[in-house]
Design an enzyme around this catalytic site. Structure first.
Site, short mmCIF file in Angstrom:
data_model
loop_
_atom_site.label_atom_id
_atom_site.label_comp_id
_atom_site.label_asym_id
_atom_site.label_seq_id
_atom_site.Cartn_x
_atom_site.Cartn_y
_atom_site.Cartn_z
N LYS A 71 90.17 25.49 65.83
CA LYS A 71 91.84 25.80 65.29
C LYS A 71 92.51 26.10 66.47
O LYS A 71 92.98 25.42 67.28
CB LYS A 71 91.61 26.86 64.04
CG LYS A 71 90.94 26.00 62.86
CD LYS A 71 90.65 26.70 61.81
CE LYS A 71 90.11 25.72 60.74
NZ LYS A 71 89.36 26.30 59.59
N HIS A 122 90.73 31.56 61.13
CA HIS A 122 92.02 31.57 61.37
C HIS A 122 92.76 32.86 62.34
O HIS A 122 93.82 33.09 62.46
CB HIS A 122 92.92 31.42 59.98
CG HIS A 122 92.50 30.48 59.27
ND1 HIS A 122 93.00 29.07 59.55
CD2 HIS A 122 91.51 30.08 58.21
CE1 HIS A 122 92.33 28.09 58.81
NE2 HIS A 122 91.49 28.70 58.09
N SER A 125 92.36 31.48 54.26
CA SER A 125 92.99 30.03 54.77
C SER A 125 94.02 29.62 53.95
O SER A 125 94.64 28.66 54.38
CB SER A 125 91.64 29.12 54.87
OG SER A 125 90.86 29.19 53.75
C1 LIG Z 1 88.13 25.83 59.18
C2 LIG Z 1 87.19 26.90 58.67
C3 LIG Z 1 85.95 26.97 58.75
C4 LIG Z 1 85.29 25.53 59.53
O1 LIG Z 1 85.20 25.49 60.74
P1 LIG Z 1 85.30 23.98 61.34
O2 LIG Z 1 84.92 24.42 62.87
O3 LIG Z 1 86.27 23.27 61.20
O4 LIG Z 1 83.91 23.49 60.69
C5 LIG Z 1 85.22 28.16 58.31
N1 LIG Z 1 85.62 29.05 57.87
C6 LIG Z 1 86.89 28.99 57.59
C7 LIG Z 1 87.58 30.35 56.94
C8 LIG Z 1 87.71 27.99 58.02
O5 LIG Z 1 88.95 28.01 57.65
#
Ligand SMILES: *Cc1c(COP(=O)(O)O)cnc(C)c1O
Length: 380
Positions: free
Chosen positions: A237, A206, A178
């Site tokens: 996302k 991602h 990330s």
């Molecule tokens: C954003 C993210 C999460 C958490 O997901 P949410 O739905 O925003 O709680 C988990 N793992 C990674 C690698 C992320 O980037």
């Protein structure tokens, strides 16, 4: 109490690590409005532009009309809608797995999966740069935590060799990282897991919707979907909705339904999020040009940044870091490009290690060559 908190906040401020919220008064698109000023947005996880897609909005409105607004109850009590089951069936198919389960967030998904599978006597083997939600889950589970150097298969193997006595061993990695935007060596990890008889879990937050011929994620891209035991992702996302999901065997999903506290003791994913996620799956399938364009634009941005002598680490994704180093310099650059109408966050500790502060550009499929040119211009 107030005094203690003020003291601590002042310490954070003195190190330039104080953070505040930037309220946005527009839809989450390529252009956003903050305090009345329009910016071009390079900070969103709305990678495919689905969060403001007309089809998604329509799905949301229909869901509200039929099911109302709230999740209203735990999934195990009266909170499971036909909509949830439809979404889970489609997610399992999407990820080429037997079954899937959705949670209200991706963060809760990681917590629920790891804490129900592992306990004292087990161990988790983590990439050093794994997401905070995976770290917190590992700590909460009370299992032993082993850490391998970022993306290093040699180091992973070294740990696998000396952890044979644990009851369960779970290797966990982000698939697309990330903060660095680089890719985990999933093939090598799968091979090592098979050789040393460890379980595997990947976090496709991602990658889902972005990588792979069908947008299924990095496991599809590397052809290892059937060699990874647990694949999780977020609906928040690229999917442009809200929520988290996990895919695996039927037994895994039944186990989680029975054991996973962050699934059991929370209200079901809202009908709006479930309906939007179903629609997102359809768009991801029908409109591959979105992810192709996104990755093309990302490559383009990396090339242009590298031409200017900027370090983009090993990014190969829509997440493009520009490594700066110190907190002060990073804030300075961020504020300068901000003045030129470009919105990009300065990423500082504890999100990244000391001395590795950076700007982190995230692209959207709607970004054009002109947008990239404006960004590059603001950096000159
Ligand atoms: C954003 C993210 C999460 C958490 O997901 P949410 O739905 O925003 O709680 C988990 N793992 C990674 C690698 C992320 O980037």
């Amino acid at each position: 109490m107030k005094e203690a908190l003020i003291n601590e906040l002042n310490k954070i401020k003195s190190r330039d690590l104080y953070r505040k919220l930037n309220p946005i008064s527009s839809a989450p698109d390529k252009f956003i409005t903050i305090s009345g000023k329009k910016y071009i947005n390079f900070s969103s996880n709305n990678y495919l532009g689905l969060a403001n897609h007309p089809g998604m909005k329509k799905a949301a409105v229909s869901a509200v009309e039929k099911y109302g607004c709230g999740g209203t109850s735990s999934r195990l009590v009266a909170g499971t809608l036909d909509l949830h089951l439809e979404l889970e069936e489609k997610l399992a198919k999407f990820k080429n797995k037997e079954a899937a389960l959705v949670y209200p967030t991706g963060f809760q998904t990681n917590q629920g999966v790891i804490c129900s599978l592992l306990a004292e006597g087990d161990c988790i083997i983590m990439d050093k740069l794994n997401h905070a939600s995976l770290w917190d889950a590992a700590k909460l589970s009370r299992c032993r935590i082993f850490v391998y150097e970022h993306c290093s298969q040699e180091d992973l193997e070294r740990i696998l060799k000396r952890t044979k006595d644990y009851r369960r061993r779970l290797i966990v990695t982000d698939s697309v990282f990330s903060m660095d935007g680089d890719l985990a060596p999933l093939k090598g990890i799968a091979e090592l897991a098979e050789k040393y008889n460890a379980w595997t879990m990947i976090d496709e937050a991602h990658a889902a919707g972005v990588f792979g011929e069908n947008g299924r994620g990095l496991a599809e891209y590397f052809g290892v979907e059937d060699r990874i035991d647990i694949i999780m992702g977020t609906l928040s996302k690229a999917f442009g909705s809200q929520g988290g999901f996990v895919c695996g065997s039927k037994e895994l999903i039944n186990f989680l339904i029975n054991k996973s506290r962050s699934f059991i003791y929370t209200t079901a994913l809202s009908p709006v999020s479930a309906a939007c996620s179903i629609e997102a799956l359809k768009i991801i399938k029908d409109e591959p040009e979105r992810r192709i364009r996104l990755l093309d634009m990302s490559k383009n941005l990396r090339l242009k940044l590298n031409e200017l002598g900027f370090d983009t680490l090993n990014s190969e994704s829509q997440i493009v870091p520009l490594l700066v180093g110190s907190v002060k310099d990073t804030l300075e650059i961020s504020s300068r490009v901000n003045k030129k109408g470009v919105f990009v966050p300065a990423i500082r500790p504890p999100t990244v290690p000391e001395g590795k502060c950076r700007l982190r550009f995230s692209l959207m499929s709607g970004h054009t060559q002109e947008d990239i040119a404006q960004l590059i211009d603001s950096l000159k």
